[in-house]
Scaffold this motif. Structure first.
Motif, mmCIF file in Angstrom:
data_model
loop_
_atom_site.group_PDB
_atom_site.id
_atom_site.type_symbol
_atom_site.label_atom_id
_atom_site.label_comp_id
_atom_site.label_asym_id
_atom_site.label_seq_id
_atom_site.Cartn_x
_atom_site.Cartn_y
_atom_site.Cartn_z
ATOM 1 N N LEU A 17 49.663 33.900 66.118
ATOM 2 C CA LEU A 17 48.527 33.629 66.551
ATOM 3 C C LEU A 17 47.425 34.929 66.090
ATOM 4 O O LEU A 17 46.265 34.133 65.882
ATOM 5 N N PHE A 18 47.704 35.927 65.312
ATOM 6 C CA PHE A 18 46.710 36.801 64.919
ATOM 7 C C PHE A 18 46.204 35.878 63.644
ATOM 8 O O PHE A 18 44.964 36.249 63.340
ATOM 9 N N ALA A 19 47.002 35.435 62.900
ATOM 10 C CA ALA A 19 46.472 34.764 61.575
ATOM 11 C C ALA A 19 45.577 33.843 61.880
ATOM 12 O O ALA A 19 44.503 33.603 61.374
ATOM 13 N N PHE A 63 41.208 34.086 61.487
ATOM 14 C CA PHE A 63 40.195 33.181 60.515
ATOM 15 C C PHE A 63 39.198 32.588 61.551
ATOM 16 O O PHE A 63 38.140 32.267 61.155
ATOM 17 N N ILE A 64 39.454 32.296 62.656
ATOM 18 C CA ILE A 64 38.556 31.658 63.728
ATOM 19 C C ILE A 64 37.535 32.696 64.182
ATOM 20 O O ILE A 64 36.202 32.271 64.076
ATOM 21 N N SER A 65 37.932 33.610 64.362
ATOM 22 C CA SER A 65 37.070 35.116 64.681
ATOM 23 C C SER A 65 35.925 35.064 63.568
ATOM 24 O O SER A 65 34.741 35.438 63.630
ATOM 25 N N ILE A 84 42.670 40.797 67.350
ATOM 26 C CA ILE A 84 43.739 41.327 68.142
ATOM 27 C C ILE A 84 43.507 41.170 69.642
ATOM 28 O O ILE A 84 44.785 40.794 70.427
ATOM 29 N N LEU A 85 42.529 41.149 70.340
ATOM 30 C CA LEU A 85 42.289 40.868 71.639
ATOM 31 C C LEU A 85 42.737 39.534 72.147
ATOM 32 O O LEU A 85 43.446 39.263 73.039
#
Length: 633
Positions: A18-20, A24-26, A72-73
């Motif tokens: 999910l972090f990956a 990239f979305i953020s 991270i959030l």
């Protein structure tokens, strides 16, 4: 001893996947925000693919430290939201593992990401900021791509305004041309009119060739000798074909990096510390020099005057004191005006000198503050990675909603709060209204206690953030309710006692009729009885308990008519029609505070009218179900 367990590996895999994606979305969202801010700089410049690639690359590198906390959030919130939604979090807690223990692998990951963020800001961020700044300045200085519109004056060519009435896109031919070519001023402008023309760029892209056909040239022949002359000659020329050379630099030239030597964002932590010492030394020396000059200019004169005054003190005590205003009034008007102008000139000169010195020292203070802000920002940005984890993961465990719906909404709200606090503190510290430590510490000071509180509540399974609990409270306060939805059961263990239920429904009907007749629910409630002389009224609560018992028993029926009938029973509000609060002193206080008392009075009247309609519905439903029971039996 710390051992890697299967649970840690399981949670870490979910988090990293999910972090990956969220990183990239953020990063994309932040880049689009930055791009939208400077879109005018890019459009119409004719930039090459190589330049645009460099721009997006350095922009992405600059946005990485900001994207890491948001990723991270979002990823921690989704991870624990998925665990809670699939009841895996419940299984983890049932096995004796607390919520904090399940965090341990992700805490280690968050610390590693925070360290990477700090190193990135210290090593890569300053270089990317400098390169991006060079590109931005170079883009602003580059002449725009020559795209002359129809019907308006185009000023993209230096010292030239050109108007085109119509143009042929296939041939590039321009029609109805009007040109204002400026040299020194608008009075010296040359006006050129032409029926048609062609505009081409030279091979080295330093000039433009403008071929004009069938036109006229008007130009003033103003010169220095004729500058004060009333009659100014002008030149008029009629031409069949004319070629004009215009200056137009179409190349992209990289700006010099020397202009970023004072920008704190382009420096590492070591460079910031070194340059801050140099800046403080320079501006402290400058301030001391200003102070010494002022002391020599003002205090030396004052000492001389004091010494002279002591020498003449005996004489002055004997003489009458001189009134300056009286002496000024005795002067002639023109002398008074000259004296006032001289004094005003000296004051304005001193004020200008002080303003200039203040501007120099203010610039120095601003530069020092910017360096201090950037030095603290490298630590606070890395710390925000840990803060956002301890907000996101506990919130996910409380909300228990996975996917990209609720987590994204919550993440956006948290990040907006963080952005407002951090940006406000940065701006106030930058202009000197707040101390630097206070401005940059504002967002951590608010979010750290929030993260501790949320983590504590999540670890203790608190319902403070339970959406369903808050929804029920809001619905109860606003008088909203849900309809019954009792479905037929596939397996029935005990059949309903129909005759007993029919007798209970008949008793409920009689009790409802008696209650409605006695309390007259359609009339407004008495103010004195409600707020000051309230007597307990638990009759509806007792009737509701009896009715719910019957509904629970009849829910085991196979008869569709009865099942449909019990779904028609309304959900009763058993106390809202009697008084606003349970305690007598709260009722009295709300009555004394007139706006509050008025609200609760009309709210209670509304519940009385609703109860009247509900009791009427219950009587009708009871009649239908009783008839069906006797017919069924």
């Amino acid at each position: 001893m710390f051992r890697i367990k299967k649970l840690d590996i399981f949670i870490t895999k979910q988090f990293l996947l999910l972090f990956a994606g969220t990183f990239f979305i953020s990063l994309f969202v932040l880049m689009m925000q930055f791009l939208w801010k400077y879109v005018d700089t890019l459009i119409g410049k004719g930039l090459s693919i190589e330049v645009l690639a460099q721009f997006f690359w350095y922009m992405a590198l600059m946005m990485v430290p900001q994207a890491l906390p948001l990723a991270i959030l979002l990823s921690s919130l989704i991870s624990y939201g998925n665990l809670g939604e699939s009841s895996e979090l419940t299984a983890i807690k049932a096995s004796g593992i607390s919520l904090i223990q399940s965090f341990r692998s992700l805490i280690v990951l968050s610390v590693i990401i925070a360290a990477i963020s700090f190193v990135f800001q210290d090593k890569v961020g300053p270089v990317s900021q400098q390169k991006l700044g060079q590109l931005m300045i170079s883009m602003k200085q580059k002449s725009p791509e020559l795209e002359i519109p129809e019907g308006i004056f185009y000023d993209g060519i230096p010292q030239t305004n050109i108007y085109v009435q119509k143009k042929n896109l296939e041939t590039g031919r321009l029609y109805g041309i009007m040109i204002y070519k400026m040299t020194n001023s608008f009075e010296d402008a040359a006006i050129i009119l032409a029926d048609s023309g062609m505009l081409q760029s030279t091979a080295e892209k330093k000039h433009l060739l403008l071929n004009l056909w069938s036109g006229e040239w008007f130009e003033n022949m103003r010169s220095q000798e004729l500058a004060n002359s009333a009659s100014v000659p002008y030149r008029r020329e009629t031409f069949a074909h004319k070629t004009i050379v215009l200056d137009f630099d179409g190349d992209f030239n990289m700006a010099d990096a020397a202009g970023f030597s004072l920008d704190a964002r382009t420096k590492s932590l070591h460079q910031i510390s070194h340059d801050m010492d140099s800046l403080k030394l320079v501006y402290d020396s400058l301030g001391k020099a200003y102070y010494d000059n002022a002391k020599i200019a003002y205090y030396s004169q004052e000492r001389e005057l004091n010494a002279a005054e002591k020498q003449r003190s005996a004489t002055l005590q004997e003489k009458q004191k001189v009134n300056i205003d009286t002496l000024y009034q005795r002067l002639r008007p023109e002398v008074r005006r000259n004296v006032a102008n001289i004094a005003l000139g000296k004051i304005q000169s001193e004020m200008s000198d002080l303003e200039f010195k203040s501007m120099i020292t203010s610039d120095g203070d601003r530069l020092i503050r910017e360096h201090e802000i950037e030095r603290i920002n490298k630590f606070t940005m890395a710390l925000s990675c840990l803060i956002f984890f301890f907000i996101g993961a506990p919130l996910g465990a409380i909300i228990r909603k996975g996917g990209l719906g609720v987590p994204i909404i919550v993440s956006v709200l948290v990040f907006i709060i963080y952005y407002i606090l951090d940006n406000t503190g940065y701006r106030m510290a930058r202009i000197g209204s707040w101390a630097v430590w206070f401005g940059k510490g504002l967002s951590p000071a608010v979010l750290i206690p929030t993260a501790i509180f949320i983590t504590y509540k999540a670890n203790n399974d608190s319902v403070v953030f339970n959406v369903d609990a808050w929804r029920n409270i809001i619905m109860k306060a606003l008088g909203l309710r849900t309809k019954r939805h009792i479905a037929s059961k596939e397996v029935i263990i005990n059949d309903p006692d129909y005759l007993r239920d029919a007798q209970l429904l008949s008793d409920i009907t009689d009790e409802i009729t008696s209650y409605s007749r006695e309390h007259n629910l359609k009339s407004p409630p008495g103010i004195v009885k409600v707020f000051f002389k309230y007597k307990p009224d638990n009759e509806i609560e007792r009737i509701n308990e009896k009715l719910e018992t019957v509904i629970e028993d009849l829910a085991n029926t196979k008869d569709r008519v009865i099942l449909s009938g019990i779904n028609n029973y309304p959900v009763l509000a058993v106390k809202a029609h009697t008084r606003p609060f349970e305690y007598k002193w709260l009722n009295i206080a709300s009555a004394i505070i007139v706006p509050v008392g008025t609200f609760f009075y009309f709210r209670m009247w509304r519940f009385r009218l609703r109860l009247y309609r509900d009791l009427k519905t219950i009587r009708q439903t009871n009649s239908v179900i009783i008839k069906r029971i006797y017919k069924y039996n």
